[in-house]
Design an enzyme around this catalytic site. Structure first.
Site, PDB file in Angstrom:
ATOM      1  N   GLY A  33     -54.052  15.378 -51.248  1.00  0.00           N
ATOM      2  CA  GLY A  33     -52.689  14.975 -50.923  1.00  0.00           C
ATOM      3  C   GLY A  33     -52.427  13.520 -51.259  1.00  0.00           C
ATOM      4  O   GLY A  33     -53.147  12.916 -52.065  1.00  0.00           O
ATOM      5  N   LEU A  35     -49.959  12.474 -52.991  1.00  0.00           N
ATOM      6  CA  LEU A  35     -49.899  12.670 -54.443  1.00  0.00           C
ATOM      7  C   LEU A  35     -49.180  11.528 -55.147  1.00  0.00           C
ATOM      8  O   LEU A  35     -48.151  11.044 -54.692  1.00  0.00           O
ATOM      9  CB  LEU A  35     -49.181  13.990 -54.762  1.00  0.00           C
ATOM     10  CG  LEU A  35     -49.813  15.245 -54.152  1.00  0.00           C
ATOM     11  CD1 LEU A  35     -49.057  16.484 -54.618  1.00  0.00           C
ATOM     12  CD2 LEU A  35     -51.296  15.364 -54.486  1.00  0.00           C
ATOM     13  N   GLY A  38     -50.868  10.296 -61.038  1.00  0.00           N
ATOM     14  CA  GLY A  38     -52.155  10.785 -61.547  1.00  0.00           C
ATOM     15  C   GLY A  38     -52.334  12.265 -61.203  1.00  0.00           C
ATOM     16  O   GLY A  38     -52.678  13.086 -62.066  1.00  0.00           O
ATOM     17  N   HIS A  39     -52.058  12.621 -59.932  1.00  0.00           N
ATOM     18  CA  HIS A  39     -52.162  14.034 -59.541  1.00  0.00           C
ATOM     19  C   HIS A  39     -51.157  14.878 -60.323  1.00  0.00           C
ATOM     20  O   HIS A  39     -51.463  15.983 -60.765  1.00  0.00           O
ATOM     21  CB  HIS A  39     -51.851  14.208 -58.050  1.00  0.00           C
ATOM     22  CG  HIS A  39     -52.800  13.519 -57.124  1.00  0.00           C
ATOM     23  ND1 HIS A  39     -52.451  12.402 -56.398  1.00  0.00           N
ATOM     24  CD2 HIS A  39     -54.083  13.793 -56.800  1.00  0.00           C
ATOM     25  CE1 HIS A  39     -53.482  12.027 -55.658  1.00  0.00           C
ATOM     26  NE2 HIS A  39     -54.485  12.849 -55.887  1.00  0.00           N
ATOM     27  N   LYS A 151     -60.668   9.528 -63.542  1.00  0.00           N
ATOM     28  CA  LYS A 151     -60.808   8.337 -62.693  1.00  0.00           C
ATOM     29  C   LYS A 151     -62.049   8.470 -61.808  1.00  0.00           C
ATOM     30  O   LYS A 151     -62.780   7.515 -61.603  1.00  0.00           O
ATOM     31  CB  LYS A 151     -59.553   8.184 -61.842  1.00  0.00           C
ATOM     32  CG  LYS A 151     -59.777   7.381 -60.606  1.00  0.00           C
ATOM     33  CD  LYS A 151     -58.817   6.250 -60.489  1.00  0.00           C
ATOM     34  CE  LYS A 151     -59.173   5.349 -59.344  1.00  0.00           C
ATOM     35  NZ  LYS A 151     -59.438   6.053 -58.109  1.00  0.00           N
ATOM     36  N   LEU A 186     -54.223   4.521 -60.936  1.00  0.00           N
ATOM     37  CA  LEU A 186     -53.539   5.047 -59.757  1.00  0.00           C
ATOM     38  C   LEU A 186     -54.561   5.620 -58.779  1.00  0.00           C
ATOM     39  O   LEU A 186     -55.523   6.261 -59.176  1.00  0.00           O
ATOM     40  CB  LEU A 186     -52.544   6.145 -60.153  1.00  0.00           C
ATOM     41  CG  LEU A 186     -51.367   5.737 -61.034  1.00  0.00           C
ATOM     42  CD1 LEU A 186     -50.295   6.817 -61.024  1.00  0.00           C
ATOM     43  CD2 LEU A 186     -50.756   4.420 -60.600  1.00  0.00           C
ATOM     44  N   SER A 188     -54.692   6.917 -54.336  1.00  0.00           N
ATOM     45  CA  SER A 188     -53.979   7.044 -53.057  1.00  0.00           C
ATOM     46  C   SER A 188     -54.252   5.841 -52.166  1.00  0.00           C
ATOM     47  O   SER A 188     -53.506   5.569 -51.233  1.00  0.00           O
ATOM     48  CB  SER A 188     -54.412   8.317 -52.335  1.00  0.00           C
ATOM     49  OG  SER A 188     -54.245   9.418 -53.190  1.00  0.00           O
TER      50      SER A 188
END
Ligand code: PAF
Length: 282
Positions: A33, A35, A38-39, A151, A186, A188
């Protein structure tokens, strides 16, 4: 447009069985999650390959090293679902802790070799947690394709290895790292950077790209890595966990650049750990 959310393995399998009967292919994008672009690029890669796309959202307690890091991990399911809906993903699989790890859960998937050193050396048990949950997600979804970001380069290797070793019939797709305009990969965790840390953070990518260029031009590896470590500290990083040159396909340490390699680093700004990696060609 809203995205269906399923919370049980049974409900997910009911959907998957229906899609299989219709002859459709399936891709899965495992996430925790929070998000970001990147996701979303992983979801686009999945949509480009398969008829149906499952995005999973599970903040996996088994891969966190500290309760504080687990508690601080952002949980933004509603926003995540809103970001996914317009892309055309088919379902969000968001099980709770008990659905994923029923009482009495006792199995660990542990991948030796590629899990050792780098992040594995500094985060004991982390890759066992990742390997266990990814194995479950691959089996639960029965997907033909699974997309992971480069990543987390070591994680990508761990996942490829476990899929091969356990004969899981899935193709693992590695997708390029998505970066901010200033080069910061990127993550989170980036939202937790203070303004001053955010100014320093892109230097990690810059220093890695610079070292990769120098290595490609024939610079000696040990001296180049030492100079990059000093540059990171001089630029304001608080701690360097590792900055290493590894073989692109085996992750074995590389002393002299004769084959495609990766320069990988993990460094801390305050209590925030950043990782990044770049390709290095001989
Ligand atoms: O990369 C991540 O977000 C996680 O490690 C993953 C692959 C979703 C497993 O929990």
């Amino acid at each position: 447009m809203s995205l269906p959310i399923v919370r049980t393995v049974h409900a997910l399998r009911t959907l998957v069985t229906r899609w299989r009967r219709a002859g459709e292919t399936i891709a899965v994008v495992p996430t925790m999650g929070a998000l970001h672009e990147g996701h979303l690029s992983l979801v686009s890669a999945a949509l480009a390959r398969a008829d149906r796309v499952i995005v999973t959202l599970f903040v996996n307690p088994k891969q966190f090293n500290s309760a504080a890091d687990l508690a601080a991990y952002p949980r933004t399911e509603e926003e995540d679902a809103a970001k996914l809906a317009p892309l055309g993903a088919d379902v969000l699989f968001a099980p709770d802790g008990e659905e994923m790890y029923a009482p009495g859960f006792s199995t660990t998937v542990s991948v030796s070799g590629v899990s050792e050193g780098l992040c594995g050396g500094h985060r004991p048990g982390h890759f066992d947690g990742v390997a266990t949950v990814v194995t479950k997600l691959l089996l639960q979804s029965g997907a033909d394709f699974a997309c992971f970001g480069e990543k987390d380069f070591q994680q990508l290797h761990v996942v490829r290895r476990l899929a091969r070793d356990l004969d899981i019939p899935v193709e693992i797709i590695g997708c390029p790292t998505v970066r901010e305009g200033d080069g910061l990969a990127l993550s989170s965790r980036n939202v937790r950077l203070s303004d001053s840390q955010r100014e320093i953070a892109p230097r990690l990518a810059e220093i890695l790209f610079d070292a990769a260029a120098r290595l490609a031009a024939g610079a000696e590896a040990d001296a180049t890595l030492a100079a990059s470590r000093s540059a990171l500290m001089n630029d304001g990083f608080d701690m360097i966990e590792y900055l290493e040159l590894r073989d692109e396909t085996t992750l074995a340490p590389v002393g002299r650049l004769t084959r495609p390699a990766r320069l990988l680093a993990a460094a801390w700004l305050g209590d925030i750990r950043l990782i990044d990696n770049v390709a290095v060609s001989p």
